[in-house]
Enzyme design. Sequence first.
Site, PDB file in Angstrom:
ATOM      1  N   LEU A   1      55.186  69.373  73.443  1.00 22.84           N
ATOM      2  CA  LEU A   1      55.684  70.000  72.223  1.00 22.84           C
ATOM      3  C   LEU A   1      57.116  70.462  72.414  1.00 22.84           C
ATOM      4  O   LEU A   1      57.551  70.731  73.534  1.00 22.84           O
ATOM      5  CB  LEU A   1      54.814  71.216  71.865  1.00 22.84           C
ATOM      6  CG  LEU A   1      53.311  70.990  71.728  1.00 22.84           C
ATOM      7  CD1 LEU A   1      52.619  72.316  71.433  1.00 22.84           C
ATOM      8  CD2 LEU A   1      53.012  69.982  70.645  1.00 22.84           C
TER       9      LEU A   1
ATOM     10  N   LEU B   1      49.045  74.720  77.372  1.00 21.75           N
ATOM     11  CA  LEU B   1      48.329  75.183  76.190  1.00 21.75           C
ATOM     12  C   LEU B   1      46.962  74.496  76.128  1.00 21.75           C
ATOM     13  O   LEU B   1      46.832  73.346  76.557  1.00 21.75           O
ATOM     14  CB  LEU B   1      49.135  74.869  74.930  1.00 21.75           C
ATOM     15  CG  LEU B   1      50.480  75.579  74.807  1.00 21.75           C
ATOM     16  CD1 LEU B   1      51.204  75.114  73.547  1.00 21.75           C
ATOM     17  CD2 LEU B   1      50.300  77.093  74.797  1.00 21.75           C
TER      18      LEU B   1
ATOM     19  N   LEU C   1      55.206  77.286  81.564  1.00 17.80           N
ATOM     20  CA  LEU C   1      54.358  76.484  80.690  1.00 17.80           C
ATOM     21  C   LEU C   1      54.834  75.038  80.681  1.00 17.80           C
ATOM     22  O   LEU C   1      55.999  74.761  80.406  1.00 17.80           O
ATOM     23  CB  LEU C   1      54.371  77.052  79.271  1.00 17.80           C
ATOM     24  CG  LEU C   1      53.807  78.468  79.150  1.00 17.80           C
ATOM     25  CD1 LEU C   1      53.911  78.950  77.713  1.00 17.80           C
ATOM     26  CD2 LEU C   1      52.381  78.530  79.633  1.00 17.80           C
TER      27      LEU C   1
ATOM     28  N   ASP D   1      62.075  64.513  77.124  1.00 15.66           N
ATOM     29  CA  ASP D   1      61.589  63.283  76.527  1.00 15.66           C
ATOM     30  C   ASP D   1      60.396  62.821  77.355  1.00 15.66           C
ATOM     31  O   ASP D   1      60.540  62.485  78.525  1.00 15.66           O
ATOM     32  CB  ASP D   1      62.677  62.215  76.539  1.00 15.66           C
ATOM     33  CG  ASP D   1      62.183  60.929  75.922  1.00 15.66           C
ATOM     34  OD1 ASP D   1      62.257  60.825  74.690  1.00 15.66           O
ATOM     35  OD2 ASP D   1      61.723  60.060  76.674  1.00 15.66           O
TER      36      ASP D   1
END
Length: 128
Positions: A88, A68, A22, A46
């Site tokens: 995220l 996502l 992911l 980052d």
Amino acid sequence: FKMDTTPESYLDLFPLDAIVYLTPDSENVLEDIDPDKVYVLGGLVDESIHKQLTLRRAREQSLRTARLPIREFMVKAPNARNYHSETLAINQVFDVLSTYYETRSWPAALRAGVSSGKGYVLPDTAEQ
């Protein structure tokens, strides 16, 4: 949730065709969670310094990737800084995945894991 840790690499533990890495930089949208797949959550990156690091890592390892469905279910919220990020932290991705697994609802899952500070909101909360 039960969790096992090991110093071994996921590449040594699972067949390559079972692994989905992911990364917010993937072109592929995660539409559903397949219980026969192993989902690797990219490390804390980052976003301004290491853009596409997780995507490059997955490609180097010949792994399938997915992101996502933030763009598909959320909208950019107006904000003073014009800041919008799909990157995220690991705990946020885990919250999204676990909520989706329980509810089978991407809007509910994204509401649970994507903070408004990321600049994205669900359409029903965009005006708030």
